[in-house]
Design an enzyme around this catalytic site. Structure first.
Site, PDB file in Angstrom:
ATOM      1  N   SER A  97      -9.820  -2.298  -4.845  1.00  0.00           N
ATOM      2  CA  SER A  97      -8.368  -2.342  -4.634  1.00  0.00           C
ATOM      3  C   SER A  97      -7.750  -0.981  -4.975  1.00  0.00           C
ATOM      4  O   SER A  97      -8.023   0.000  -4.296  1.00  0.00           O
ATOM      5  CB  SER A  97      -7.763  -3.492  -5.447  1.00  0.00           C
ATOM      6  OG  SER A  97      -6.427  -3.713  -5.082  1.00  0.00           O
ATOM      7  N   LEU A  98      -6.939  -0.882  -6.040  1.00  0.00           N
ATOM      8  CA  LEU A  98      -6.329   0.413  -6.342  1.00  0.00           C
ATOM      9  C   LEU A  98      -7.388   1.490  -6.575  1.00  0.00           C
ATOM     10  O   LEU A  98      -7.151   2.677  -6.317  1.00  0.00           O
ATOM     11  CB  LEU A  98      -5.403   0.293  -7.563  1.00  0.00           C
ATOM     12  CG  LEU A  98      -5.967   0.650  -8.932  1.00  0.00           C
ATOM     13  CD1 LEU A  98      -5.639   2.093  -9.269  1.00  0.00           C
ATOM     14  CD2 LEU A  98      -5.417  -0.246  -9.998  1.00  0.00           C
ATOM     15  N   ARG A 122       2.731   2.589  -5.354  1.00  0.00           N
ATOM     16  CA  ARG A 122       2.103   1.319  -4.954  1.00  0.00           C
ATOM     17  C   ARG A 122       2.318   0.267  -6.043  1.00  0.00           C
ATOM     18  O   ARG A 122       2.642  -0.896  -5.764  1.00  0.00           O
ATOM     19  CB  ARG A 122       0.605   1.560  -4.720  1.00  0.00           C
ATOM     20  CG  ARG A 122      -0.205   0.358  -4.259  1.00  0.00           C
ATOM     21  CD  ARG A 122      -1.668   0.801  -4.119  1.00  0.00           C
ATOM     22  NE  ARG A 122      -2.574  -0.213  -3.568  1.00  0.00           N
ATOM     23  CZ  ARG A 122      -3.262  -1.082  -4.310  1.00  0.00           C
ATOM     24  NH1 ARG A 122      -3.122  -1.095  -5.630  1.00  0.00           N
ATOM     25  NH2 ARG A 122      -4.090  -1.944  -3.726  1.00  0.00           N
ATOM     26  N   HIS A 202      -3.333  -9.199  -2.742  1.00  0.00           N
ATOM     27  CA  HIS A 202      -4.218  -9.365  -1.580  1.00  0.00           C
ATOM     28  C   HIS A 202      -3.962 -10.689  -0.858  1.00  0.00           C
ATOM     29  O   HIS A 202      -4.892 -11.395  -0.491  1.00  0.00           O
ATOM     30  CB  HIS A 202      -5.685  -9.171  -1.987  1.00  0.00           C
ATOM     31  CG  HIS A 202      -5.923  -7.797  -2.524  1.00  0.00           C
ATOM     32  ND1 HIS A 202      -5.908  -6.686  -1.701  1.00  0.00           N
ATOM     33  CD2 HIS A 202      -6.097  -7.340  -3.782  1.00  0.00           C
ATOM     34  CE1 HIS A 202      -6.080  -5.608  -2.458  1.00  0.00           C
ATOM     35  NE2 HIS A 202      -6.185  -5.973  -3.706  1.00  0.00           N
ATOM     36  N   GLN A 251      -4.744  -2.889   3.210  1.00  0.00           N
ATOM     37  CA  GLN A 251      -5.489  -3.340   2.036  1.00  0.00           C
ATOM     38  C   GLN A 251      -4.633  -4.174   1.085  1.00  0.00           C
ATOM     39  O   GLN A 251      -5.133  -5.061   0.397  1.00  0.00           O
ATOM     40  CB  GLN A 251      -6.054  -2.097   1.319  1.00  0.00           C
ATOM     41  CG  GLN A 251      -7.142  -2.379   0.305  1.00  0.00           C
ATOM     42  CD  GLN A 251      -6.867  -1.677  -1.001  1.00  0.00           C
ATOM     43  OE1 GLN A 251      -5.800  -1.830  -1.587  1.00  0.00           O
ATOM     44  NE2 GLN A 251      -7.822  -0.889  -1.457  1.00  0.00           N
TER      45      GLN A 251
END
Length: 313
Positions: A97-98, A122, A202, A251
């Protein structure tokens, strides 16, 4: 000549890996780490290093702090490993992820400071999306992907993370999470555990964060990665500089195909993985994907010394 050489991949941790005190012993022992923390504070305009070192925990876990903090400590871990083991080379990167932003920075696809600022943004955008909806997540242990997809359909939730065999995370409206856990147990899950998260990462509930992230990415230079960077969205390497921004925006709402990324790297000849940043979650996933591969990690001075020794041997 290098074809017989073992290939190494760098892995970068995702949100949830943060812990108060992370990076402090590295900054105390290594001038490079100390100066990178100072550089990050200056780039962001606030004392992220202090939040990493001293918390309080309720500040560090906030998405807009946790994301740049984990990105930063992963980057510092890489820089120090390269100092301690100068002969290290790596042939692939990936991040959960990040952590995919740190993986892109490690492959020179995004500049360190650009990446830091984008990840901070983000985090802010995802925090806002969390506050705009009531979302939750749950870890399902002991079911395969197909069974979990069935649970998602039944409960009206999304498949968030495909981490490793038998460990899949689902995401969606908070009031659907109990039903999802019950459905998972009815389908034979060993455990179904609600996760202490701010929202439904997500899943489509994160969609409000996408436009702002696209805007932030449009302002930075994205370059061709120097080594393949495996994408959470596709489970394969990013196609090239032109598609990175769009994929990183996707994503935010799409499933993290972590196991697929690791299996693709193994298929491409990677035999050694180095987890960089706080915690050892990725090392744990790795053991459940393929116990036979070498996994090192760098989270603090102790693990840095051990990993450098292994690489220098």
């Amino acid at each position: 000549m290098l074809s017989h050489m073992a290939k190494t991949a760098l892995l970068f941790a995702g949100q949830g890996a943060q812990v108060v005190g992370m990076g402090r012993d590295l900054a105390e022992a290594h001038p490079t780490a100390k100066s990178l923390f100072a550089e990050a504070d200056e780039a962001l305009g606030y004392g992220l290093s202090e939040i990493c070192f001293s918390g309080p925990e309720e500040e560090l876990v906030r998405t807009e702090h946790a994301q740049p903090a984990i990105y930063l400590v992963g980057w510092i871990a890489l820089k120090l490993l390269r100092e301690q083991a100068p002969s290290i080379s790596f042939e692939a990167t990936a991040g959960l992820s990040l952590g995919e932003f740190t993986a892109l920075a490690a492959a020179d696809a995004i500049g360190f400071e650009d990446g830091l600022r984008v990840v901070r943004r983000r985090g802010e955008l995802m925090q806002e999306a969390c506050e705009a909806s009531s979302g939750g997540m749950a870890a399902i242990v002991g079911l395969d992907e197909e069974a979990v997809r069935g649970v998602c359909e039944q409960a009206g939730v999304s498949l968030a993370n495909l981490n490793c065999p038998g460990q899949i995370v689902v995401s969606g409206d908070a009031d659907k999470m109990d039903a999802a856990c019950e459905a998972a147990k009815a389908a034979g899950a060993k455990r179904a555990i609600l996760l202490p998260v701010a929202g439904a990462y997500h899943s489509p509930l994160m969609q409000p964060a996408q436009a702002g992230l696209a805007e932030a990415l449009a302002k930075v230079e994205l370059r061709e990665p120097s080594v393949p960077v495996y994408s959470n969205v596709t489970g394969q390497a990013h196609a090239g500089a032109a598609s990175i921004a769009g994929t990183m925006v996707d994503q935010v709402t799409s499933s993290v195909r972590w196991e697929a990324c690791i299996r693709a790297m193994i298929a491409d000849g990677v035999t050694r993985f180095i987890e960089l940043g706080p915690g050892t979650a990725l090392t744990g996933f790795m053991r459940r994907i393929d116990r036979g591969l070498e996994v090192l990690n760098v989270a603090d001075n102790d693990s840095l010394a051990k990993s450098a020794e292994a690489l220098n041997a």
